[in-house]
Structures are given as C-alpha cells and as structure tokens.
Design a protein around this motif. Sequence first.
Motif, short mmCIF file in Angstrom:
data_model
loop_
_atom_site.label_atom_id
_atom_site.label_comp_id
_atom_site.label_asym_id
_atom_site.label_seq_id
_atom_site.Cartn_x
_atom_site.Cartn_y
_atom_site.Cartn_z
N ILE A 1 0.80 -0.83 0.03
CA ILE A 1 -0.56 0.09 0.11
C ILE A 1 1.33 1.32 -0.11
O ILE A 1 0.25 2.38 -0.33
CB ILE A 1 -0.64 -0.47 1.27
CG1 ILE A 1 -2.10 -0.99 1.13
CG2 ILE A 1 -1.63 1.48 1.36
CD1 ILE A 1 -2.65 -1.67 1.86
N GLY A 2 2.09 1.02 0.49
CA GLY A 2 2.61 2.17 0.80
C GLY A 2 3.46 2.50 -0.54
O GLY A 2 3.43 3.49 -1.20
N LEU A 3 3.83 1.03 -1.58
CA LEU A 3 4.50 1.89 -2.81
C LEU A 3 3.21 2.52 -3.15
O LEU A 3 3.65 3.20 -4.51
CB LEU A 3 5.14 0.34 -3.03
CG LEU A 3 5.56 0.04 -4.61
CD1 LEU A 3 6.27 1.44 -4.71
CD2 LEU A 3 5.62 -1.29 -4.68
N TRP A 4 1.60 1.97 -3.44
CA TRP A 4 1.08 2.18 -4.13
C TRP A 4 0.89 3.62 -3.98
O TRP A 4 0.51 4.62 -5.03
CB TRP A 4 -0.46 1.79 -4.08
CG TRP A 4 -1.47 2.22 -4.39
CD1 TRP A 4 -2.30 1.88 -6.11
CD2 TRP A 4 -2.54 2.30 -3.83
NE1 TRP A 4 -3.19 2.41 -5.76
CE2 TRP A 4 -3.64 3.44 -5.25
CE3 TRP A 4 -2.72 3.24 -3.23
CZ2 TRP A 4 -4.57 3.99 -4.72
CZ3 TRP A 4 -3.48 4.09 -2.44
CH2 TRP A 4 -4.99 4.34 -3.42
N VAL A 5 0.96 3.96 -2.85
CA VAL A 5 0.64 5.29 -2.15
C VAL A 5 1.99 6.76 -3.15
O VAL A 5 1.57 7.36 -3.99
CB VAL A 5 0.43 6.16 -1.29
CG1 VAL A 5 0.53 7.11 -0.77
CG2 VAL A 5 -0.42 5.15 -0.11
N ARG A 6 2.97 6.15 -2.82
CA ARG A 6 3.78 6.95 -3.63
C ARG A 6 3.35 7.02 -5.41
O ARG A 6 3.87 7.74 -5.51
CB ARG A 6 5.20 6.17 -3.35
CG ARG A 6 5.75 5.93 -1.76
CD ARG A 6 6.76 6.23 -1.16
NE ARG A 6 8.32 6.48 -2.06
CZ ARG A 6 9.12 5.89 -2.45
NH1 ARG A 6 9.86 5.64 -1.19
NH2 ARG A 6 10.50 7.40 -2.41
N CYS A 7 3.19 6.54 -5.60
CA CYS A 7 3.07 5.74 -7.34
C CYS A 7 1.53 6.24 -7.61
O CYS A 7 2.18 7.28 -8.54
CB CYS A 7 2.74 4.09 -7.74
SG CYS A 7 4.73 3.31 -7.62
N VAL A 8 0.45 6.54 -7.12
CA VAL A 8 -0.27 7.62 -6.88
C VAL A 8 0.07 8.50 -6.95
O VAL A 8 -0.49 9.83 -8.06
CB VAL A 8 -1.44 7.76 -6.88
CG1 VAL A 8 -3.19 7.34 -6.57
CG2 VAL A 8 -1.99 5.72 -7.15
N ALA A 9 0.66 9.48 -5.21
CA ALA A 9 1.17 10.76 -5.41
C ALA A 9 1.96 10.65 -6.63
O ALA A 9 2.02 12.46 -7.53
CB ALA A 9 1.74 10.67 -4.45
N ARG A 10 2.87 9.94 -7.22
CA ARG A 10 3.79 10.72 -8.64
C ARG A 10 2.59 10.56 -9.60
O ARG A 10 2.89 11.77 -10.41
CB ARG A 10 5.17 9.08 -8.39
CG ARG A 10 5.87 9.56 -9.63
CD ARG A 10 6.51 10.63 -9.40
NE ARG A 10 7.89 10.96 -10.39
CZ ARG A 10 8.64 10.35 -9.97
NH1 ARG A 10 9.38 10.11 -9.27
NH2 ARG A 10 10.03 10.72 -11.52
N SER A 11 1.59 9.81 -10.27
CA SER A 11 1.73 10.28 -11.28
C SER A 11 0.74 11.50 -11.71
O SER A 11 -0.05 12.34 -12.15
CB SER A 11 0.43 9.06 -11.22
OG SER A 11 -0.45 8.72 -12.25
#
Length: 64
Positions: free
Chosen positions: A28-38
Amino acid sequence: MPWFYVDDAFADSKPVMRLDRALRNEAIGLWVRCVARSAKEETDGRVPLDTVKSFDGTPRLIRA
C-alpha cells in the motif's frame, strides 16, 4: 497542485484485506507513492517501471 483522494473505507476494504498480510503495508505504501507521483506528473495513473523500482518496488510488491 494535483490531489488524489483515498476513500475513508480503504484501510479495511476487501481488496486491501485480501493482500498478503506480510506485504500489505509495504504494498500500500508503494501504491500511495506511485499514485502521488502520477498525480504530480499528471500521467493519468501511469508510472514508469523504473520509477516504481526507484521506490523499492520489488516484483513481489508490484504483483501484490
């Protein structure tokens, strides 16, 4: 500045709870970082694999 929203029921939603318990928070942490980057780059959800890897996205986490 773009924003992304996470539903307040996300934390214990069925999809989240189905994740392997040992990987759940990390995935989930990885997902949040990726969504924030997107959101920051305005890429409509697309995140280059090299960016995911730079966030320590291992194949196992990416699959999760």
